[in-house]
Design a protein around this motif. Structure first.
Motif, PDB file in Angstrom:
ATOM      1  N   UNK A 192       0.767  -1.235   0.000  1.00  0.00           N
ATOM      2  CA  UNK A 192       0.000   0.000   0.000  1.00  0.00           C
ATOM      3  C   UNK A 192       0.795   1.280   0.000  1.00  0.00           C
ATOM      4  N   UNK A 193       2.102   1.210  -0.246  1.00  0.00           N
ATOM      5  CA  UNK A 193       2.922   2.423  -0.296  1.00  0.00           C
ATOM      6  C   UNK A 193       2.499   3.234  -1.522  1.00  0.00           C
ATOM      7  N   UNK A 194       2.376   4.532  -1.334  1.00  0.00           N
ATOM      8  CA  UNK A 194       1.936   5.433  -2.406  1.00  0.00           C
ATOM      9  C   UNK A 194       3.159   6.027  -3.099  1.00  0.00           C
ATOM     10  N   UNK A 195       3.361   5.601  -4.350  1.00  0.00           N
ATOM     11  CA  UNK A 195       4.435   6.171  -5.157  1.00  0.00           C
ATOM     12  C   UNK A 195       3.913   7.411  -5.859  1.00  0.00           C
ATOM     13  N   UNK A 196       4.727   8.442  -5.923  1.00  0.00           N
ATOM     14  CA  UNK A 196       4.335   9.724  -6.494  1.00  0.00           C
ATOM     15  C   UNK A 196       4.717   9.831  -7.967  1.00  0.00           C
ATOM     16  N   UNK A 197       5.386   8.818  -8.478  1.00  0.00           N
ATOM     17  CA  UNK A 197       5.813   8.802  -9.874  1.00  0.00           C
ATOM     18  C   UNK A 197       6.104   7.372 -10.280  1.00  0.00           C
ATOM     19  N   UNK A 198       6.217   7.181 -11.581  1.00  0.00           N
ATOM     20  CA  UNK A 198       6.623   5.886 -12.110  1.00  0.00           C
ATOM     21  C   UNK A 198       8.141   5.750 -11.946  1.00  0.00           C
ATOM     22  N   UNK A 199       8.636   4.508 -11.845  1.00  0.00           N
ATOM     23  CA  UNK A 199      10.086   4.314 -11.778  1.00  0.00           C
ATOM     24  C   UNK A 199      10.754   4.897 -13.021  1.00  0.00           C
ATOM     25  N   UNK A 200      11.954   5.419 -12.808  1.00  0.00           N
ATOM     26  CA  UNK A 200      12.711   5.985 -13.917  1.00  0.00           C
ATOM     27  C   UNK A 200      14.188   5.629 -13.758  1.00  0.00           C
ATOM     28  N   UNK A 201      14.876   5.619 -14.881  1.00  0.00           N
ATOM     29  CA  UNK A 201      16.318   5.358 -14.868  1.00  0.00           C
ATOM     30  C   UNK A 201      17.038   6.684 -15.014  1.00  0.00           C
ATOM     31  N   UNK A 202      17.973   6.901 -14.119  1.00  0.00           N
ATOM     32  CA  UNK A 202      18.833   8.086 -14.145  1.00  0.00           C
ATOM     33  C   UNK A 202      20.275   7.603 -14.244  1.00  0.00           C
ATOM     34  N   UNK A 203      21.199   8.499 -14.473  1.00  0.00           N
ATOM     35  CA  UNK A 203      22.606   8.096 -14.559  1.00  0.00           C
ATOM     36  C   UNK A 203      23.090   7.493 -13.238  1.00  0.00           C
ATOM     37  N   UNK A 204      22.478   7.880 -12.138  1.00  0.00           N
ATOM     38  CA  UNK A 204      22.895   7.388 -10.826  1.00  0.00           C
ATOM     39  C   UNK A 204      22.149   6.130 -10.393  1.00  0.00           C
ATOM     40  N   UNK A 205      21.100   5.710 -11.145  1.00  0.00           N
ATOM     41  CA  UNK A 205      20.400   4.483 -10.790  1.00  0.00           C
ATOM     42  C   UNK A 205      18.930   4.507 -11.160  1.00  0.00           C
ATOM     43  N   UNK A 206      18.219   3.467 -10.755  1.00  0.00           N
ATOM     44  CA  UNK A 206      16.778   3.361 -10.934  1.00  0.00           C
ATOM     45  C   UNK A 206      16.129   3.915  -9.681  1.00  0.00           C
ATOM     46  N   UNK A 207      15.126   4.773  -9.865  1.00  0.00           N
ATOM     47  CA  UNK A 207      14.578   5.502  -8.729  1.00  0.00           C
ATOM     48  C   UNK A 207      13.092   5.790  -8.922  1.00  0.00           C
ATOM     49  N   UNK A 208      12.377   5.888  -7.820  1.00  0.00           N
ATOM     50  CA  UNK A 208      11.001   6.382  -7.808  1.00  0.00           C
ATOM     51  C   UNK A 208      10.760   7.013  -6.440  1.00  0.00           C
ATOM     52  N   UNK A 209      10.013   8.107  -6.433  1.00  0.00           N
ATOM     53  CA  UNK A 209       9.691   8.811  -5.192  1.00  0.00           C
ATOM     54  C   UNK A 209       8.405   8.230  -4.612  1.00  0.00           C
ATOM     55  N   UNK A 210       8.430   7.960  -3.305  1.00  0.00           N
ATOM     56  CA  UNK A 210       7.212   7.531  -2.610  1.00  0.00           C
ATOM     57  C   UNK A 210       7.007   8.384  -1.369  1.00  0.00           C
ATOM     58  N   UNK A 211       5.788   8.362  -0.866  1.00  0.00           N
ATOM     59  CA  UNK A 211       5.453   9.108   0.346  1.00  0.00           C
ATOM     60  C   UNK A 211       5.278   8.131   1.503  1.00  0.00           C
ATOM     61  N   UNK A 212       5.787   8.517   2.661  1.00  0.00           N
ATOM     62  CA  UNK A 212       5.583   7.682   3.837  1.00  0.00           C
ATOM     63  C   UNK A 212       4.211   7.978   4.443  1.00  0.00           C
ATOM     64  N   UNK A 213       3.971   7.433   5.580  1.00  0.00           N
ATOM     65  CA  UNK A 213       2.706   7.576   6.296  1.00  0.00           C
ATOM     66  C   UNK A 213       2.285   9.028   6.479  1.00  0.00           C
ATOM     67  N   UNK A 214       3.258   9.921   6.571  1.00  0.00           N
ATOM     68  CA  UNK A 214       2.989  11.324   6.875  1.00  0.00           C
ATOM     69  C   UNK A 214       3.101  12.251   5.676  1.00  0.00           C
ATOM     70  N   UNK A 215       3.520  11.701   4.536  1.00  0.00           N
ATOM     71  CA  UNK A 215       3.713  12.524   3.351  1.00  0.00           C
ATOM     72  C   UNK A 215       5.151  12.933   3.107  1.00  0.00           C
ATOM     73  N   UNK A 216       6.074  12.540   4.003  1.00  0.00           N
ATOM     74  CA  UNK A 216       7.492  12.787   3.737  1.00  0.00           C
ATOM     75  C   UNK A 216       7.861  12.055   2.452  1.00  0.00           C
ATOM     76  N   UNK A 217       8.675  12.694   1.643  1.00  0.00           N
ATOM     77  CA  UNK A 217       9.091  12.091   0.372  1.00  0.00           C
ATOM     78  C   UNK A 217      10.381  11.303   0.551  1.00  0.00           C
ATOM     79  N   UNK A 218      10.390  10.130  -0.066  1.00  0.00           N
ATOM     80  CA  UNK A 218      11.521   9.218  -0.042  1.00  0.00           C
ATOM     81  C   UNK A 218      11.865   8.827  -1.468  1.00  0.00           C
ATOM     82  N   UNK A 219      13.137   8.618  -1.753  1.00  0.00           N
ATOM     83  CA  UNK A 219      13.569   7.971  -2.983  1.00  0.00           C
ATOM     84  C   UNK A 219      13.824   6.516  -2.663  1.00  0.00           C
TER      85      UNK A 219
END
Length: 135
Positions: free
Chosen positions: A102-129
């Motif tokens: 049930x984790x809410x991702x704020x975007x689709x996964x993407x590939x960057x030069x530094x790696x594969x990443x997607x931003x998600x929100x925790x229980x409180x709305x803090x953003x995590x990569x």
């Protein structure tokens, strides 16, 4: 004779939360962190530390908000920016587990030069990569 360089590491980071057990349930139950310490302190406070299982990085001290100023900071401790970077050795595995939990991702996964990443929100709305670093 030269002195050796100091050895330091970032061990623990405070995250202000609304309620201890609710935060512990999210980080340990949903994200799969382990509870490193959960000690009762004076005045109803707890020393509640969680960390990714098997990790070697910093842990989170889940600190219940004390007063209006801290309560207002819950979920926005860094002004809406990504606050935390959770590295994984298998992005696809952890992304699927988080979605199933049930984790809410704020975007689709993407590939960057530094790696594969997607931003998600925790229980409180803090953003995590969630990030799998590039080899």
């Amino acid at each position: 004779m030269t002195a050796s360089a100091p050895r330091r590491r970032l061990a623990t980071v405070t995250l202000v939360v609304d309620e201890y057990d609710r935060a512990k349930a999210f980080y340990c139950g949903v994200l799969g962190f382990e509870c490193v310490a959960d000690t009762e302190l004076d005045e109803g406070k707890r020393w509640l530390v969680v960390a990714p299982k098997g990790g070697t990085g910093a842990a989170l001290l889940l600190a219940r908000a004390d007063g209006e100023r801290q309560t207002q900071a819950i979920g926005n401790q860094v002004g809406g920016r990504v606050a935390f970077f959770l590295e994984t050795d298998d992005f696809a595995r952890d992304h699927a587990i988080f979605l199933a939990n049930g984790v809410r991702f704020l975007e689709e996964p993407r590939r960057e030069v530094y790696g594969t990443v997607a931003v998600f929100a925790d229980l409180y709305g803090n953003r995590w990569d969630l990030i799998e670093p590039a080899p």
